[in-house]
Write a protein that holds these residues in place. Structure first.
Motif, PDB file in Angstrom:
ATOM      1  N   LEU A   1     114.286  87.015  86.502  1.00  0.00           N
ATOM      2  CA  LEU A   1     115.424  87.411  85.669  1.00  0.00           C
ATOM      3  C   LEU A   1     115.075  87.375  84.185  1.00  0.00           C
ATOM      4  CD1 LEU A   1     118.353  85.694  87.590  1.00  0.00           C
ATOM      5  CD2 LEU A   1     117.920  88.161  87.383  1.00  0.00           C
ATOM      6  N   TYR A   2     114.283  86.411  83.784  1.00  0.00           N
ATOM      7  CA  TYR A   2     113.844  86.329  82.384  1.00  0.00           C
ATOM      8  C   TYR A   2     113.089  87.604  82.015  1.00  0.00           C
ATOM      9  CZ  TYR A   2     111.551  84.615  78.175  1.00  0.00           C
ATOM     10  OH  TYR A   2     111.101  84.472  76.892  1.00  0.00           O
ATOM     11  N   ASP A   3     112.102  87.961  82.829  1.00  0.00           N
ATOM     12  CA  ASP A   3     111.326  89.171  82.561  1.00  0.00           C
ATOM     13  C   ASP A   3     112.198  90.421  82.651  1.00  0.00           C
ATOM     14  OD1 ASP A   3     109.044  87.695  82.128  1.00  0.00           O
ATOM     15  OD2 ASP A   3     108.203  88.046  84.124  1.00  0.00           O
ATOM     16  N   TYR A   4     113.145  90.418  83.578  1.00  0.00           N
ATOM     17  CA  TYR A   4     114.041  91.559  83.743  1.00  0.00           C
ATOM     18  C   TYR A   4     114.871  91.794  82.474  1.00  0.00           C
ATOM     19  CZ  TYR A   4     118.041  94.301  85.237  1.00  0.00           C
ATOM     20  OH  TYR A   4     119.025  95.253  85.314  1.00  0.00           O
ATOM     21  N   TYR A   5     115.428  90.719  81.930  1.00  0.00           N
ATOM     22  CA  TYR A   5     116.258  90.874  80.735  1.00  0.00           C
ATOM     23  C   TYR A   5     115.426  91.262  79.514  1.00  0.00           C
ATOM     24  CZ  TYR A   5     120.280  89.300  83.342  1.00  0.00           C
ATOM     25  OH  TYR A   5     121.300  89.217  84.266  1.00  0.00           O
ATOM     26  N   LEU A   6     114.208  90.756  79.430  1.00  0.00           N
ATOM     27  CA  LEU A   6     113.322  91.198  78.345  1.00  0.00           C
ATOM     28  C   LEU A   6     112.996  92.687  78.492  1.00  0.00           C
ATOM     29  CD1 LEU A   6     110.749  88.279  77.954  1.00  0.00           C
ATOM     30  CD2 LEU A   6     112.622  88.898  76.427  1.00  0.00           C
TER      31      LEU A   6
ATOM     32  N   ALA B   1     117.289 104.891  80.015  1.00  0.00           N
ATOM     33  CA  ALA B   1     117.510 104.909  81.463  1.00  0.00           C
ATOM     34  C   ALA B   1     116.182 105.036  82.213  1.00  0.00           C
ATOM     35  CB  ALA B   1     118.450 106.041  81.851  1.00  0.00           C
ATOM     36  N   PHE B   2     115.337 105.939  81.757  1.00  0.00           N
ATOM     37  CA  PHE B   2     114.040 106.143  82.407  1.00  0.00           C
ATOM     38  C   PHE B   2     113.166 104.901  82.277  1.00  0.00           C
ATOM     39  CE2 PHE B   2     109.574 107.553  82.154  1.00  0.00           C
ATOM     40  CZ  PHE B   2     109.437 108.075  83.436  1.00  0.00           C
ATOM     41  N   ASN B   3     113.079 104.385  81.062  1.00  0.00           N
ATOM     42  CA  ASN B   3     112.239 103.212  80.821  1.00  0.00           C
ATOM     43  C   ASN B   3     112.760 101.971  81.533  1.00  0.00           C
ATOM     44  OD1 ASN B   3     110.256 104.479  79.318  1.00  0.00           O
ATOM     45  ND2 ASN B   3     111.408 104.258  77.424  1.00  0.00           N
ATOM     46  N   GLN B   4     114.069 101.863  81.632  1.00  0.00           N
ATOM     47  CA  GLN B   4     114.638 100.712  82.326  1.00  0.00           C
ATOM     48  C   GLN B   4     114.197 100.689  83.785  1.00  0.00           C
ATOM     49  OE1 GLN B   4     118.939 100.393  82.139  1.00  0.00           O
ATOM     50  NE2 GLN B   4     118.726  98.216  81.744  1.00  0.00           N
ATOM     51  N   THR B   5     114.170 101.834  84.417  1.00  0.00           N
ATOM     52  CA  THR B   5     113.705 101.918  85.805  1.00  0.00           C
ATOM     53  C   THR B   5     112.233 101.547  85.904  1.00  0.00           C
ATOM     54  OG1 THR B   5     115.329 103.641  86.294  1.00  0.00           O
ATOM     55  CG2 THR B   5     113.468 103.451  87.798  1.00  0.00           C
TER      56      THR B   5
ATOM     57  N   TYR C   1     111.848  97.777  85.199  1.00  0.00           N
ATOM     58  CA  TYR C   1     112.390  97.009  86.326  1.00  0.00           C
ATOM     59  C   TYR C   1     111.355  96.946  87.456  1.00  0.00           C
ATOM     60  CZ  TYR C   1     115.294  96.139  90.470  1.00  0.00           C
ATOM     61  OH  TYR C   1     115.805  95.664  91.644  1.00  0.00           O
ATOM     62  N   ARG C   2     110.783  98.084  87.768  1.00  0.00           N
ATOM     63  CA  ARG C   2     109.760  98.123  88.831  1.00  0.00           C
ATOM     64  C   ARG C   2     108.520  97.312  88.436  1.00  0.00           C
ATOM     65  NH1 ARG C   2     110.549 104.432  90.336  1.00  0.00           N
ATOM     66  NH2 ARG C   2     112.423 104.142  91.587  1.00  0.00           N
ATOM     67  N   ALA C   3     108.162  97.372  87.161  1.00  0.00           N
ATOM     68  CA  ALA C   3     107.003  96.611  86.687  1.00  0.00           C
ATOM     69  C   ALA C   3     107.246  95.107  86.795  1.00  0.00           C
ATOM     70  CB  ALA C   3     106.687  96.989  85.240  1.00  0.00           C
ATOM     71  N   VAL C   4     108.457  94.660  86.520  1.00  0.00           N
ATOM     72  CA  VAL C   4     108.794  93.237  86.637  1.00  0.00           C
ATOM     73  C   VAL C   4     108.657  92.792  88.093  1.00  0.00           C
ATOM     74  CG1 VAL C   4     110.712  91.583  86.525  1.00  0.00           C
ATOM     75  CG2 VAL C   4     110.258  93.103  84.594  1.00  0.00           C
ATOM     76  N   LEU C   5     109.212  93.581  89.000  1.00  0.00           N
ATOM     77  CA  LEU C   5     109.119  93.217  90.418  1.00  0.00           C
ATOM     78  C   LEU C   5     107.667  93.201  90.879  1.00  0.00           C
ATOM     79  CD1 LEU C   5     112.173  95.133  91.958  1.00  0.00           C
ATOM     80  CD2 LEU C   5     112.018  92.744  91.214  1.00  0.00           C
TER      81      LEU C   5
ATOM     82  N   SER D   1     109.500  92.755  96.364  1.00  0.00           N
ATOM     83  CA  SER D   1     110.020  94.099  96.614  1.00  0.00           C
ATOM     84  C   SER D   1     111.461  94.182  96.117  1.00  0.00           C
ATOM     85  CB  SER D   1     109.972  94.439  98.106  1.00  0.00           C
ATOM     86  OG  SER D   1     110.951  93.691  98.804  1.00  0.00           O
ATOM     87  N   GLU D   2     111.922  95.417  95.957  1.00  0.00           N
ATOM     88  CA  GLU D   2     113.301  95.626  95.526  1.00  0.00           C
ATOM     89  C   GLU D   2     114.278  95.060  96.551  1.00  0.00           C
ATOM     90  OE1 GLU D   2     115.874  99.356  93.726  1.00  0.00           O
ATOM     91  OE2 GLU D   2     113.722  99.580  94.004  1.00  0.00           O
TER      92      GLU D   2
END
Length: 110
Positions: free
Chosen positions: A42-47, A59-63, A66-70, A76-77
């Motif tokens: 979650l820390y990495d996700y919010y950053l 929107a594009f970068n957020q996706t 998000y995938r890079a954090v996981l 997995s998602e």
């Protein structure tokens, strides 16, 4: 003498039982992301979310972020989503994660 021995046995059983019960904290089932790992994700996700929102195409970068954090955390998602649902239904545990997360972010901000 026999009653003293019986009383001693009962006391020992009670003490062992109380120690066993006091050491048993409810644990997060192993099929879900554990609290410390969830906090890190979650820390990495919010950053990542903050970085994406500052970009030209949030929107594009957020996706992508998000995938890079996981991927960074080897999750997995589906694992993340099911763990998030678990924590939403156990608000006390989610609250502890967010409390630690808030402290962590405040330290980083200063």
């Amino acid at each position: 003498m026999n009653s003293l021995y019986r009383l001693h046995r009962i006391l020992v059983v009670l003490i062992v039982g109380l120690l066993a019960l006091s050491g048993c904290k409810p644990q997060v089932p192993s099929r879900y992301i554990q609290p410390d790992d969830m906090e890190d994700i979650l820390y990495d996700y919010y950053l990542a979310q903050a970085m994406a929102n500052r970009s030209d195409n949030p929107a594009f970068n957020q996706t992508l972020y998000y995938r890079a954090v996981l991927q960074k955390h080897g999750v997995s998602e589906a694992e993340f989503d099911s763990s998030l649902v678990y924590y939403y239904t156990h608000a006390d545990r989610l609250g502890k994660i967010y409390s630690k997360l808030s402290d962590r972010m405040n330290v980083e901000a200063t």
